[in-house]
Design a protein around this motif. Structure first.
Motif, PDB file in Angstrom:
ATOM      1  N   UNK A  97       0.835  -1.178   0.000  1.00 49.52           N
ATOM      2  CA  UNK A  97       0.000   0.000   0.000  1.00 49.52           C
ATOM      3  C   UNK A  97       0.878   1.239   0.000  1.00 49.52           C
ATOM      4  N   UNK A  98       0.543   2.172  -0.798  1.00 47.83           N
ATOM      5  CA  UNK A  98       1.289   3.423  -0.827  1.00 47.83           C
ATOM      6  C   UNK A  98       0.499   4.478  -0.079  1.00 47.83           C
ATOM      7  N   UNK A  99       1.150   5.623   0.135  1.00 50.34           N
ATOM      8  CA  UNK A  99       0.471   6.706   0.828  1.00 50.34           C
ATOM      9  C   UNK A  99      -0.684   7.258   0.005  1.00 50.34           C
ATOM     10  N   UNK A 100      -0.542   7.269  -1.305  1.00 53.30           N
ATOM     11  CA  UNK A 100      -1.626   7.775  -2.148  1.00 53.30           C
ATOM     12  C   UNK A 100      -2.863   6.896  -2.041  1.00 53.30           C
ATOM     13  N   UNK A 101      -2.677   5.595  -1.898  1.00 48.10           N
ATOM     14  CA  UNK A 101      -3.834   4.720  -1.834  1.00 48.10           C
ATOM     15  C   UNK A 101      -4.611   4.915  -0.539  1.00 48.10           C
ATOM     16  N   UNK A 102      -3.975   5.500   0.469  1.00 46.17           N
ATOM     17  CA  UNK A 102      -4.692   5.782   1.703  1.00 46.17           C
ATOM     18  C   UNK A 102      -5.292   7.180   1.698  1.00 46.17           C
ATOM     19  N   UNK A 103      -5.094   7.916   0.648  1.00 46.40           N
ATOM     20  CA  UNK A 103      -5.709   9.234   0.528  1.00 46.40           C
ATOM     21  C   UNK A 103      -4.896  10.356   1.147  1.00 46.40           C
ATOM     22  N   UNK A 104      -3.611  10.154   1.407  1.00 48.03           N
ATOM     23  CA  UNK A 104      -2.786  11.222   1.972  1.00 48.03           C
ATOM     24  C   UNK A 104      -2.140  12.015   0.850  1.00 48.03           C
ATOM     25  N   UNK A 105      -2.096  13.328   1.042  1.00 43.07           N
ATOM     26  CA  UNK A 105      -1.443  14.170   0.049  1.00 43.07           C
ATOM     27  C   UNK A 105       0.061  14.176   0.321  1.00 43.07           C
ATOM     28  N   UNK A 106       0.818  14.619  -0.659  1.00 45.90           N
ATOM     29  CA  UNK A 106       2.263  14.698  -0.507  1.00 45.90           C
ATOM     30  C   UNK A 106       2.641  15.685   0.594  1.00 45.90           C
ATOM     31  N   UNK A 107       1.837  16.722   0.771  1.00 48.31           N
ATOM     32  CA  UNK A 107       2.079  17.698   1.839  1.00 48.31           C
ATOM     33  C   UNK A 107       1.996  17.035   3.208  1.00 48.31           C
ATOM     34  N   UNK A 108       1.002  16.177   3.420  1.00 49.39           N
ATOM     35  CA  UNK A 108       0.863  15.484   4.704  1.00 49.39           C
ATOM     36  C   UNK A 108       2.036  14.543   4.971  1.00 49.39           C
ATOM     37  N   UNK A 109       2.529  13.899   3.925  1.00 49.25           N
ATOM     38  CA  UNK A 109       3.664  12.987   4.070  1.00 49.25           C
ATOM     39  C   UNK A 109       4.915  13.773   4.461  1.00 49.25           C
ATOM     40  N   UNK A 110       5.161  14.891   3.786  1.00 51.52           N
ATOM     41  CA  UNK A 110       6.332  15.707   4.094  1.00 51.52           C
ATOM     42  C   UNK A 110       6.212  16.286   5.500  1.00 51.52           C
TER      43      UNK A 110
END
Length: 104
Positions: free
Chosen positions: A1-14
């Motif tokens: 599972x990637x972060x995109x598949x969980x609905x997180x934006x790149x901003x939230x990851x950073x």
């Protein structure tokens, strides 16, 4: 599972990565500061102990700077704890010299 598949934006990851990096850095700085504080305290304690030994030694001079520590076989003043046998149930403390002291 990637972060995109969980609905997180790149901003939230950073933002999450920056938060974790801040916490790790903060804890590291605290640990390093504590290490140097303890090192200074140990050095001050060693100097106080050596000054006390030098003052109590016969002749008033000498220092234990040979690296062997307090009990390294050097003929100086070493601390020895008294032998005390305590019976806390009765409130009596029996000291080696057979004195009897009661505390109420």
């Amino acid at each position: 599972m990637t972060y995109q598949s969980r609905g997180r934006s790149i901003f939230e990851v950073v933002l999450a990565i920056c938060f974790v990096a801040f916490l790790v850095g903060f804890i590291t700085v605290l640990c390093i500061g504590n290490y140097f504080r303890a090192k200074r305290a140990q050095e001050r304690q060693r100097q106080r102990r050596e000054a006390k030994q030098a003052a109590a030694a016969p002749g008033g001079g000498g220092s234990n700077m040979d690296g062997r520590g307090m009990h390294g076989g050097k003929g100086g003043v070493d601390y020895e704890a008294p032998d005390i046998a305590a019976d806390w149930g009765t409130g009596q403390i029996i000291v080696e010299s057979s004195e009897l002291t009661t505390y109420e």
